[in-house]
Design an enzyme around this catalytic site. Structure first.
Site, PDB file in Angstrom:
ATOM      1  N   GLY A 149       0.825  -1.202   0.000  1.00  0.00           N
ATOM      2  CA  GLY A 149       0.000   0.000   0.000  1.00  0.00           C
ATOM      3  C   GLY A 149       0.865   1.261   0.000  1.00  0.00           C
ATOM      4  N   SER A 150       0.330   2.340   0.562  1.00  0.00           N
ATOM      5  CA  SER A 150       1.019   3.629   0.496  1.00  0.00           C
ATOM      6  C   SER A 150       2.293   3.695   1.322  1.00  0.00           C
ATOM      7  CB  SER A 150       0.062   4.746   0.941  1.00  0.00           C
ATOM      8  OG  SER A 150      -0.980   4.890  -0.004  1.00  0.00           O
TER       9      SER A 150
END
Length: 677
Positions: A413-414
């Site tokens: 993810g981020s």
């Protein structure tokens, strides 16, 4: 006429052959061959009539087989003195001969060597004279001919222990408790067994089968389950049940239990399949072997070698002892880790009922402080055999406690965005000052058809790198990845260790960029990869290491796991310039102070880090489960860094839920560090 001559010649040959006496060394060679091949039945057939009258077939064979099996005798070599022509002539004249044998064999106590004479006697057998062996028990071992007794003393070689950085135990040899039943003491058999079965991982039928075994007498102790001394609650629960008895035992104990279950692994009795995989002689049936985790990884180092002494006591009054072979026990070596057991347990406790994984490191030295799974299993339950219903309950659990998450890879993810930023800053695709106008929550290129990139929130101001960090702007990073192109982006990821095996002894799955051919990465996959989605996957440990270039002036630290390893070594050099690294650190601080990582903000401890939410779904139209990441460290000390993943955070506040957990762990670590000072 020719036929009569040939027949006469054949008769003369037969008579001359029958009248010829065989040499004693020919018989002895056959006897030695049978001996070295453990063909005791054939040996017995070569014994003299006098010997066979003294020892019957079964006595002779059983004695050899029992002694050789019990002492693990193998690789027998026997050399006999050669008879000279003069000695051979005398032997035939005397119809008897004594020949010295040099006998050597391997045993459980090492090599046994002795010299012993063997007597052969010429005897009539049908129409021939044949040499036979006058056997006596000293040919097994010297001293047995005088009613000597074989004495075997075994001394266990202790298994090495697994210790953390502060010499705190992760796996030790300790007392254990054996839970069993004495049938005489049962008051209501069915009720007592039923109550006990509720506490043990055994069914009532399994307990009754043990009690019905042929060897069991009413006053015997029937062992059912051995448990670690750490499991005092179970012992307290069952010892009051009528018929239950607790005996002292010993075994492997794991003080941290579930907190380090996958890390330590466990030991157990070697299986037939495992025995076949080992070198001959290394293990025997019933030996203990590492089954999983560190116990398996460092088996050769941890394993102790048992000692033994084989002797013959030939005089009961003086107890005169003749030592045939002796091997000193050898204790296994201790394994000293960089792991901090307090950190390991704190992280595990912070997970609570949540599923996930975490890796904690010292970002400056590379020392790995914790590798944690949740949920997991208690290795103490596996040491003395795994009841079927315990294993089945773990295997059938939807939360997959048997899955080793810290050795696996997940979409980051981020939390992946700082890596994209470092690559872009290095190849010039990203600068700190450039601002991009981005409108709305979605963005796509005309050629993408229905594909688009979504971001969490909008802003009216242009987006620079700092704002892209604090707002975790997917669109910004997707645009910049497309600007640099797949070739440069993939090259940057390879520089960060993607597709490389981690230089780490514990087997960790290699992080991947894509599960397809990297040359075929299109713009949509490139965009998704830039913010940690697509097909990119990382282990928690690799993700933690990927943040160390920002702390170490551009170099990625090499992980260290053993206490005697050199620390502070570099795995990957010059991934980002010192100036760029310092600015990225500022951005990571801003993420917590004013951005998506605000749940990690604390008035007493400044924390820097990055959140990441990885959405798991089968198609773009589905709404899937969410994994929440947070990678964080104390802003000022930079002495510990944690990469933590919590599964199914979609209804718990997303990655902020994970950020708060990391904050709690970091505060506990800093508080304990101050107490130590």
């Amino acid at each position: 006429m020719k036929k009569r001559i040939f027949f006469l010649f054949l008769l003369l040959f037969i008579f001359s052959a029958c009248g010829k006496t065989a040499n004693p060394d020919d018989t002895l060679n056959d006897y030695i061959n049978n001996w070295t091949e453990n063909n005791f039945k054939a040996m017995y057939q070569q014994l003299s009539k006098e010997t066979q009258n003294t020892y019957d077939t079964e006595d002779f064979i059983d004695r050899y087989e029992k002694i050789y099996n019990d002492l693990e005798i193998k690789d027998i070599t026997i050399k006999a003195d050669e008879l000279s022509k003069k000695e051979l002539k005398k032997a035939k004249k005397d119809e008897a001969v004594s020949i010295d044998l040099a006998i050597s064999m391997d045993s459980l106590a090492g090599e046994i060597n002795f010299t012993r004479p063997i007597e052969l006697q010429l005897q009539d057998e049908e129409d021939d004279k044949v040499w036979k062996v006058n056997w006596e028990e000293g040919l097994i071992f010297p001293g047995l001919e005088n009613d000597g007794k074989i004495d075997v003393e075994l001394e266990e070689g202790k298994r090495g222990e697994i210790l953390d950085r502060n010499q705190m135990p992760l796996a030790i040899n300790a007392a254990a408790s054996q839970i069993g039943i004495v049938p005489d003491f049962l008051e209501d058999k069915d009720a007592n067994i039923s109550e006990l079965a509720e506490h043990l991982f055994l069914s009532e039928e399994e307990i009754k089968e043990e009690l019905d075994a042929s060897w069991v007498e009413s006053d015997y102790f029937v062992p059912l389950q051995t448990v670690s001394e750490t499991n005092k609650s179970l012992i307290d629960e069952v010892e009051h049940i009528p018929g239950v008895s607790i005996n002292e035992s010993s075994g492997r104990t794991y003080p941290s239990g579930k907190a380090a279950g996958h890390l330590t692994g466990f030991v157990g009795t070697i299986t037939e399949e495992e025995l076949e995989e080992q070198e001959d002689g290394d293990y025997e049936d019933g030996d203990i072997i590492g089954k999983r985790g560190l116990e398996q990884l460092y088996e050769d180092k941890l394993r102790g070698k048992d000692g033994a002494k084989i002797s013959i006591t030939s005089d009961e009054e003086t107890e005169e002892e003749n030592v045939l072979a002796e091997k000193e026990p050898k204790d296994g070596e201790n394994v000293h880790l960089t792991i901090d057991v307090n950190m390991q347990e704190d992280i595990y406790e912070e997970f609570g009922e949540d599923s996930g994984t975490a890796a904690s490191i010292d970002p400056k030295t590379g020392e790995v402080l914790a590798l944690v799974n949740s949920p997991t299993f208690d290795p103490n339950d596996f040491v003395h055999g795994v009841p079927d219903n315990l294993y089945d309950s773990l295997a059938d659990d939807d939360k997959e406690p048997l899955l080793n998450r810290f050795s696996a890879t997940f979409a980051p993810g981020s939390a992946f965005k700082p890596i994209t930023a470092a690559i872009g800053l290095g190849n010039g695709a990203i600068t700190h000052d450039e601002e991009i106008e981005i409108d709305g929550l979605t963005w796509s290129k005309d050629s993408w058809e229905n594909a688009q990139v979504k971001r969490v929130s909008t802003t009216e101001e242009p987006v620079d790198l700092k704002l892209a960090f604090t707002n975790s702007d997917n669109i910004y990073f997707a645009m910049k990845a497309i600007d640099m192109g797949a070739e440069k982006f993939i090259k940057g990821l390879e520089d960060f260790g993607f597709s490389d095996k981690l230089p780490f002894p514990y087997p960790i799955k290699t992080s991947q960029i894509t599960n397809e051919d990297e040359d075929d990465m299109d713009e949509i996959l490139l965009a998704n990869t830039s913010y940690g989605q697509g097909q990119v996957e990382m282990s928690a440990l690799h993700l933690a290491l990927a943040y160390t270039p920002f702390i170490n002036e551009g170099d990625m630290i090499q992980p260290a796991f053993l206490e005697d390893e050199k620390t502070g070594e570099t795995w990957k050099e010059d991934l980002i310039s010192k100036d760029d690294a310092d600015k990225v650190k500022d951005y990571l601080e801003a993420v917590v102070e004013e951005g998506t990582g605000s749940k990690a903000k604390d008035d007493d401890l400044a924390i820097s880090g990055k959140t990441g939410t990885a959405e798991l779904k089968s198609s773009k139209d589905d709404s899937g489960d969410e994994n929440g990441w947070f990678v964080g460290y104390p802003t000022k000390k930079e002495d510990v860094l944690i990469a933590m993943l919590v599964e199914n955070v979609e209804d718990k506040g997303g990655s902020g839920y994970t950020a708060e957990k990391v904050k709690n762990i970091l505060k506990e670590f800093e508080d304990s560090s101050e107490d130590d000072d």
